[in-house]
Write an enzyme that holds these catalytic residues in place. Structure first.
Site, PDB file in Angstrom:
ATOM      1  N   CYS A  11      26.140  13.996 -59.157  1.00  0.00           N
ATOM      2  CA  CYS A  11      26.911  14.099 -60.190  1.00  0.00           C
ATOM      3  C   CYS A  11      26.251  15.377 -61.218  1.00  0.00           C
ATOM      4  CB  CYS A  11      27.094  13.053 -61.107  1.00  0.00           C
ATOM      5  SG  CYS A  11      25.512  12.267 -61.912  1.00  0.00           S
ATOM      6  N   CYS A  14      23.184  14.302 -62.712  1.00  0.00           N
ATOM      7  CA  CYS A  14      21.903  14.358 -61.952  1.00  0.00           C
ATOM      8  C   CYS A  14      21.618  15.707 -61.655  1.00  0.00           C
ATOM      9  CB  CYS A  14      22.485  13.763 -60.737  1.00  0.00           C
ATOM     10  SG  CYS A  14      23.138  12.094 -60.958  1.00  0.00           S
TER      11      CYS A  14
END
Length: 77
Positions: A11, A14
């Site tokens: 994501c 991340c």
């Protein structure tokens, strides 16, 4: 060599955590190996209950948020 593990599914948060960690390592001149852990069973096994996460040499340091480059530098030094 230091081992830095980034826990997440890829994501945006991340990716930002990984970017900040890589910049911190570069600025500190640390010899580090990065490992991305995306498998949910490995993430749960590491004890994470929220993503993203960052571990240093197997020790969980950050969970559920994007740490700044400066915060990561403090953790690594």
């Amino acid at each position: 060599m230091m081992k830095i593990q980034i826990y997440g599914t890829g994501c945006a948060n991340c990716q930002m955590l990984e970017k900040n960690a890589r910049e911190a390592v570069k600025e500190l001149g640390i010899d580090a190996e990065f490992e991305k852990i995306k498998e949910m069973d490995q993430i749960l096994e590491a004890g994470l209950t929220a993503l993203p996460g960052l571990a240093v040499d197997g020790e969980l340091k950050i969970m559920g948020r994007v740490a700044s480059k400066e915060e990561i530098k403090k953790i690594l030094s």
